[in-house]
Write a protein that holds these residues in place. Structure first.
Motif, PDB file in Angstrom:
ATOM      1  N   TYR A  12       6.663   5.014   3.167  1.00 19.51           N
ATOM      2  CA  TYR A  12       7.694   5.597   4.034  1.00 19.51           C
ATOM      3  C   TYR A  12       8.319   4.503   4.910  1.00 19.51           C
ATOM      4  O   TYR A  12       9.547   4.439   5.086  1.00 19.51           O
ATOM      5  CB  TYR A  12       7.056   6.694   4.882  1.00 19.51           C
ATOM      6  CG  TYR A  12       8.028   7.419   5.784  1.00 19.51           C
ATOM      7  CD1 TYR A  12       8.975   8.284   5.253  1.00 19.51           C
ATOM      8  CD2 TYR A  12       7.981   7.242   7.173  1.00 19.51           C
ATOM      9  CE1 TYR A  12       9.861   8.958   6.084  1.00 19.51           C
ATOM     10  CE2 TYR A  12       8.861   7.906   8.003  1.00 19.51           C
ATOM     11  CZ  TYR A  12       9.811   8.766   7.460  1.00 19.51           C
ATOM     12  OH  TYR A  12      10.690   9.417   8.281  1.00 19.51           O
ATOM     13  N   SER A  35       0.414   3.988   1.313  1.00 21.46           N
ATOM     14  CA  SER A  35       0.454   4.655   2.616  1.00 21.46           C
ATOM     15  C   SER A  35       1.632   4.179   3.466  1.00 21.46           C
ATOM     16  O   SER A  35       2.104   4.881   4.353  1.00 21.46           O
ATOM     17  CB  SER A  35      -0.855   4.404   3.368  1.00 21.46           C
ATOM     18  OG  SER A  35      -1.058   3.004   3.554  1.00 21.46           O
ATOM     19  N   GLY A  84       0.834  -1.193   0.000  1.00 21.07           N
ATOM     20  CA  GLY A  84       0.000   0.000   0.000  1.00 21.07           C
ATOM     21  C   GLY A  84       0.863   1.234   0.000  1.00 21.07           C
ATOM     22  O   GLY A  84       1.885   1.304   0.699  1.00 21.07           O
TER      23      GLY A  84
END
Length: 624
Positions: free
Chosen positions: A149, A146, A144
């Motif tokens: 990072y 999201s 994903g």
């Protein structure tokens, strides 16, 4: 008990201590973080585990070389990281365990402790990446954006831990500074490492969309990239090798020699092991170049370079072309005496190997002179060490070339003899235009005489007679016609009778100068034999002056061990055996024993073995 003591002795070495601690802590971490049991996995998960283990083993087969030397890399990290991101740390560690065990069983060319160390380092890397991923809120499962990072930071930590562990290991192995090692790894391998790590995210995406096919597709991509990296670093190594190699001789270049000499010196000091440096120079190379031109001269350099490589490579010695016709050899683990033994064998091999056009050389063969310096704790500066080797090379040249000299073994004569030696050398230099061999032979016999004067503990008067007589013992050859003196085929009986007269002509030349008339017995009688069959007078036994008997031995030994046209040299052992066989016939037995003892103690300390030592060496070589 002895094995245990040996084990703890090995642990005292920093790199071994480091490896042991990494393996121990890695094993503890593996047990702590692999909390799941085999029953916790479903059948489909076991299929995935086996598939990923197989993928790891296939990719390990396609490993490629990375700097520093000995560091190898494969795409297997992509599998471990993808398993971590999709299934969790326990899953990834289980794949690591299975693949490590299988690799240990089938890849026995790598020592078992290196397998263990590799497993421990991978455990550290996987766990550190997992802790980072979890700390940043990363979730296991499909990819994903999201969590991008968390992915990237986990990859960075994985890479940093790898570089740190590898850097420390090579730092402890080769010394230097840890910063330099880490810097070099980052500069030379960053591209390959980052490509491998980013592929783990690709695999995460493929696993999320199509499990088996995605893994197969990734494996194909990984194999192709591994092959590409292999070719890339093969090209890198070839370019590095080309930059470090002298193209004419195939030996290492001067600049690479300077770089490696510092490294070898540092290692020898730290380990407390002996090491020697050799500087050698092809004799009369300019004369060959002038006679046949530079292209043929380059072929001679290549020929000699191949002889050096053939001799040095099996002993892992560092041979380089220093410049022009000058060469150098770094000899780790060799004392000065052992280095001299090695170089004398190489010198004989060079003398006895034919090459086009060697007739122009004074010795009728390719020859070199060499200077050796043995490292000691005072050898702190490489330029000083090279200078000492150069001085030893100069001493070898001054002895008449085609010889080997060890720095520090030169004898220093009393100042009262220096002027006499200089005066007589001026007479000898006449040979340079008529018979270079006799000039060089006389210088070598003189060098032996200086040593034997010390060995026999001669008084000042006898010492002067012996060394000066040795220096000009063949001065009468100046009267021999040039065509006979330089003849390369067997002499006729008439020609041989002319040659034998050189001792009487030498006597006449010496008597011209009142100052040196006391040298007449050595000049006139050095070809008399102990059994009375010599010339010119057929004297026998003690009828021959003692110093003349000694000079006969030295003169014969140098003639046997020095190359002449159409006559191969004898090795020192072969020449000594000849002296032993001729004791009591050609040579004085007592003085022969003294000379043999001198050669064995000073020039052949590593060649002459006692019978028991030879038997012990033979038994060690044959375990049956």
């Amino acid at each position: 008990m002895g094995g245990a003591l040996g084990f703890f002795e090995q642990l005292r070495q920093p790199r071994n201590t480091y490896a042991f601690l990494v393996c121990l802590v890695g094993a503890i971490l593996f047990v702590a973080f692999h909390r799941t049991t085999f029953h916790d996995y479903s059948l489909s998960e076991w299929v995935t585990i086996y598939s990923m283990v197989a993928a790891v083993l296939i990719l390990e087969h396609f490993t490629f070389q990375l700097p520093p030397e000995g560091n190898r890399q494969s795409m297997d990290s992509s599998i471990y990281l993808a398993a971590l991101f999709v299934f969790g740390v326990g899953f990834s560690l289980l794949i690591l365990m299975f693949s490590s065990v299988i690799s240990l069983i089938y890849n026995r060319s790598i020592l078992w402790w290196k397998h263990t160390l590799n497993f421990a380092i991978y455990t550290f890397m996987i766990i550190c990446a997992s802790l980072t991923y979890d700390w940043l809120g990363g979730k296991t499962g499909a990819f994903g954006l999201s969590g991008l990072y968390a992915y990237m930071l986990a990859l960075a930590v994985y890479f940093a831990v790898n570089v740190l562990f590898v850097g420390v290991y090579y730092y402890l192995m080769y010394k230097g500074t840890l910063y330099d090692f880490v810097k070099n790894i980052l500069q030379d391998t960053l591209f390959a490492y980052m490509g491998t790590l980013l592929l783990s995210i690709v695999l995460v995406m493929l696993l999320g969309n199509s499990h088996s096919f995605g893994l197969f597709l990734f494996l194909a991509i990984g194999m192709l990239l591994s092959h590409a990296f292999r070719q890339l670093f093969k090209m890198y190594n070839e370019m590095s090798e080309k930059a470090n190699t002298d193209q004419r001789t195939g030996l290492y270049s001067h600049s690479f020699f300077e770089e490696k000499l510092d490294e070898y010196m540092q290692q020898a000091k730290e380990k407390g092991t002996p090491m020697s440096l050799v500087m050698l120079d092809l004799d009369d190379f300019k004369k060959y170049n002038d006679s046949f031109g530079h292209p043929q001269g380059d072929k001679l350099l290549g020929f000699f370079g191949s002889l050096m490589k053939e001799a040095c490579n099996p002993r892992e010695l560092f041979a380089a072309r220093y410049g022009g016709e000058e060469f150098s050899i770094i000899m780790p683990g060799f004392t000065g005496a052992e280095a001299k033994d090695f170089m004398d064998k190489l010198r004989k091999k060079t003398n006895d190997t034919p090459f086009d056009g060697v007739d122009v050389f004074p010795h009728g063969c390719v020859s070199f002179s060499a200077g050796i310096v043995e490292m000691n704790q005072e050898s702190y500066d490489k330029s000083q060490w090279i200078d000492w080797a150069d001085k030893a090379l100069y001493a070898a040249k001054s002895k008449g070339k085609n010889t080997v000299s060890v720095y520090g073994e030169e004898n220093h004569l009393p100042q009262s003899l220096e002027q006499d030696i200089n005066d007589l050398e001026q007479h000898l230099k006449i040979f340079l235009s008529k018979d270079v061999y006799t000039f060089k032979h006389s210088k070598r016999v003189f060098s032996y005489a200086v040593d034997m004067a010390d060995f026999l503990q001669l008084g000042e008067k006898d010492r002067r007679l012996f060394v000066l007589g040795a220096l000009i013992h063949d001065i009468g050859k100046l009267e021999i016609p040039r065509d006979i003196l330089n003849k390369k085929t067997k002499l006729t009986p008439e020609e041989w009778e002319i040659v034998k007269k050189h001792v009487l002509w030498g006597k006449e030349i010496v008597l011209v100068t009142e100052k040196y008339k006391d040298l007449v017995p050595l000049v006139e009688l050095h070809h008399e034999r102990y059994d009375g069959r010599g010339y010119p007078h057929g004297l026998k036994g003690v009828e021959i002056p003692r110093l003349a008997r000694m000079l006969c031995i030295i003169d014969s030994f140098d003639a046997m061990t020095t190359e002449r046209p159409y006559q191969n040299t004898k090795s020192y052992e072969e020449a000594l055996e000849e002296l032993r066989q001729c004791r009591g016939t050609q040579f004085d037995p007592e003085l022969t024993n003294h000379f043999i003892q001198y050669i064995e103690s000073k020039l052949l300390p590593v060649q002459i073995l006692t019978l028991s030592e030879r038997e012990a060496a033979a038994s060690n070589q044959d375990p049956h």
